[in-house]
Write an enzyme that holds these catalytic residues in place. Sequence first.
Site, PDB file in Angstrom:
ATOM      1  N   ALA A 175      -7.685 -35.182   2.145  1.00  0.00           N
ATOM      2  CA  ALA A 175      -7.031 -34.093   2.139  1.00  0.00           C
ATOM      3  C   ALA A 175      -6.447 -33.612   2.656  1.00  0.00           C
ATOM      4  CB  ALA A 175      -8.024 -32.755   0.997  1.00  0.00           C
ATOM      5  N   GLY A 204     -11.688 -36.236   1.221  1.00  0.00           N
ATOM      6  CA  GLY A 204     -10.777 -36.611  -0.066  1.00  0.00           C
ATOM      7  C   GLY A 204     -11.283 -38.163  -0.386  1.00  0.00           C
ATOM      8  N   GLU A 231     -15.236 -34.092   6.761  1.00  0.00           N
ATOM      9  CA  GLU A 231     -14.933 -32.569   6.526  1.00  0.00           C
ATOM     10  C   GLU A 231     -15.633 -31.407   7.753  1.00  0.00           C
ATOM     11  OE1 GLU A 231     -15.908 -34.133   4.578  1.00  0.00           O
ATOM     12  OE2 GLU A 231     -14.452 -34.156   2.983  1.00  0.00           O
TER      13      GLU A 231
HETATM   14  C1  HXC Z   1      -2.636 -34.872   6.922  1.00  0.00           C
HETATM   15  C2  HXC Z   1      -2.951 -36.830   7.722  1.00  0.00           C
HETATM   16  C3  HXC Z   1      -4.038 -36.599   7.169  1.00  0.00           C
HETATM   17  C4  HXC Z   1      -5.310 -35.239   6.683  1.00  0.00           C
HETATM   18  C5  HXC Z   1      -3.907 -38.540   9.121  1.00  0.00           C
HETATM   19  N1  HXC Z   1      -2.404 -37.832   8.883  1.00  0.00           N
HETATM   20  N2  HXC Z   1      -4.696 -38.282   8.558  1.00  0.00           N
HETATM   21  N3  HXC Z   1      -2.121 -35.491   7.758  1.00  0.00           N
HETATM   22  N4  HXC Z   1      -4.156 -34.580   6.231  1.00  0.00           N
HETATM   23  N5  HXC Z   1      -5.939 -35.271   6.144  1.00  0.00           N
HETATM   24  C6  HXC Z   1      -1.394 -37.836   9.602  1.00  0.00           C
HETATM   25  C7  HXC Z   1      -1.694 -37.795  10.941  1.00  0.00           C
HETATM   26  O1  HXC Z   1      -1.182 -36.620  11.261  1.00  0.00           O
HETATM   27  C8  HXC Z   1      -0.483 -38.385  11.052  1.00  0.00           C
HETATM   28  O2  HXC Z   1       1.258 -37.429  11.463  1.00  0.00           O
HETATM   29  C9  HXC Z   1      -0.305 -39.529  10.425  1.00  0.00           C
HETATM   30  O3  HXC Z   1      -0.842 -39.511   9.594  1.00  0.00           O
HETATM   31  C10 HXC Z   1      -1.082 -40.747  12.155  1.00  0.00           C
HETATM   32  O4  HXC Z   1      -2.444 -40.954  11.294  1.00  0.00           O
HETATM   33  P1  HXC Z   1      -2.553 -41.167  13.083  1.00  0.00           P
HETATM   34  O5  HXC Z   1      -3.932 -39.315  13.386  1.00  0.00           O
HETATM   35  O6  HXC Z   1      -2.084 -40.548  14.108  1.00  0.00           O
HETATM   36  O7  HXC Z   1      -3.854 -42.198  13.409  1.00  0.00           O
HETATM   37  P2  HXC Z   1      -4.391 -42.809  13.563  1.00  0.00           P
HETATM   38  O8  HXC Z   1      -4.960 -42.599  15.250  1.00  0.00           O
HETATM   39  O9  HXC Z   1      -4.287 -44.511  13.537  1.00  0.00           O
HETATM   40  O10 HXC Z   1      -6.338 -42.323  12.409  1.00  0.00           O
HETATM   41  C11 HXC Z   1      -6.564 -42.285  11.585  1.00  0.00           C
HETATM   42  C12 HXC Z   1      -7.678 -41.275  11.345  1.00  0.00           C
HETATM   43  C13 HXC Z   1      -6.961 -40.055  11.460  1.00  0.00           C
HETATM   44  C14 HXC Z   1      -8.980 -41.582  12.397  1.00  0.00           C
HETATM   45  C15 HXC Z   1      -7.786 -41.577   9.957  1.00  0.00           C
HETATM   46  O11 HXC Z   1      -5.877 -39.893  10.972  1.00  0.00           O
HETATM   47  C16 HXC Z   1      -7.689 -38.898  10.838  1.00  0.00           C
HETATM   48  O12 HXC Z   1      -9.415 -38.488  11.300  1.00  0.00           O
HETATM   49  N6  HXC Z   1      -7.598 -38.641   9.920  1.00  0.00           N
HETATM   50  C17 HXC Z   1      -8.277 -37.031   9.492  1.00  0.00           C
HETATM   51  C18 HXC Z   1      -9.284 -37.439   8.095  1.00  0.00           C
HETATM   52  C19 HXC Z   1     -10.022 -36.079   8.277  1.00  0.00           C
HETATM   53  O13 HXC Z   1     -10.870 -35.374   8.376  1.00  0.00           O
HETATM   54  N7  HXC Z   1     -10.123 -36.162   6.423  1.00  0.00           N
HETATM   55  C20 HXC Z   1     -10.847 -35.237   5.822  1.00  0.00           C
HETATM   56  C21 HXC Z   1      -9.804 -34.450   5.259  1.00  0.00           C
HETATM   57  S1  HXC Z   1     -10.371 -32.914   5.189  1.00  0.00           S
HETATM   58  P3  HXC Z   1       2.279 -36.922  12.692  1.00  0.00           P
HETATM   59  O14 HXC Z   1       2.843 -36.789  11.532  1.00  0.00           O
HETATM   60  O15 HXC Z   1       0.766 -36.028  13.084  1.00  0.00           O
HETATM   61  O16 HXC Z   1       2.099 -38.340  12.699  1.00  0.00           O
HETATM   62  C22 HXC Z   1     -10.396 -33.161   3.763  1.00  0.00           C
HETATM   63  C23 HXC Z   1     -12.005 -32.815   2.849  1.00  0.00           C
HETATM   64  C24 HXC Z   1     -11.943 -32.963   1.438  1.00  0.00           C
HETATM   65  O17 HXC Z   1     -10.293 -34.333   2.752  1.00  0.00           O
HETATM   66  C25 HXC Z   1     -11.973 -30.767   0.871  1.00  0.00           C
HETATM   67  C26 HXC Z   1     -13.439 -30.479   1.409  1.00  0.00           C
HETATM   68  C27 HXC Z   1     -11.956 -29.101   2.043  1.00  0.00           C
END
Ligand code: HXC
Length: 257
Positions: free
Chosen positions: A65, A108, A131
Amino acid sequence: MSYETLIVEARGAVGLITLNRPQALNALNSTVLKELLQAHAAFEDDDAIGAIVLTGSERAFAAGADIKEMQPLDFADVYSRDFLGGWDDVAKIRKPVIAAVSGFALGGGCELAMMCDFIIASETAKFGQPEITLGVIPGMGGSQRLTRAVGKAKAMDMVLTGRMMDAAEAERAGLVSRVVAPDRLLDEALEAAARIASLSRPSVLMAKEAVNRALETTLEEGLRFERRLFQSLFATQDQKEGMTAFIEKRKPAFKNR
Ligand code: HXC
């Protein structure tokens, strides 16, 4: 119809939906949800489409998400509008949906893949429910669908530590049905979907309904439900055609009737 966050196209009898927010690793925001429901509804209504493939990019199916959209919200915001509740509708489509997953399927993203009927993964796929590392828990079905898919031990491990599972572990655990080389991923999913689309539509829809019922009810009720669906298919022309074609050693010509 044109979409901001998706690429939607028909490939023969298969509907192909590609998540398309590359700048955010296909993070799922409210526009993605709205458009995904529109794309599903269009394919559901289109008699020419028999199955759907949902995919992302090589780097990410979806990284969760959208954290930037969620960060400022408070309890009153998310509770009052039942935030993320709309995603349940994505899983309600009746035609089969295959997730073709390459790269990250996190939070998500993993939950969206699990809303599909089965997952075909590239060797590069990584699944996780991170999460907990953000101070929350899965909110689009992760604690429920992952537990049903892989059992309590692995689900607890994933949900409590937030660690990722690679494709090989996901296949061993039963989360994905097949793992293929990255350059085979889309073709493998499209071929599986085309095969499903070539079969008798009523039997395909009932097969999906029957398998899903296994997760909802007792064995006795599930067996009865399956048998009634099975018996009802003898009211179709396609049952006669399928069985006659077998006996006559030819391919069936199903009419979806
Ligand atoms: C918004 C996101 C994002 C996300 C990545 N990006 N994941 N933006 N929401 N979930 C964006 C980053 O901010 C970045 O933008 C760009 O995508 C590239 O990501 P990087 O982090 O620079 O890439 P990398 O170093 O290769 O790392 C990849 C990754 C990491 C390991 C996937 O992005 C990551 O940990 N993302 C979050 C994963 C996560 O926690 N997902 C769960 C979300 S909560 P910018 O503009 O900064 O360069 C969820 C909740 C569901 O899903 C319901 C419960 C509430």
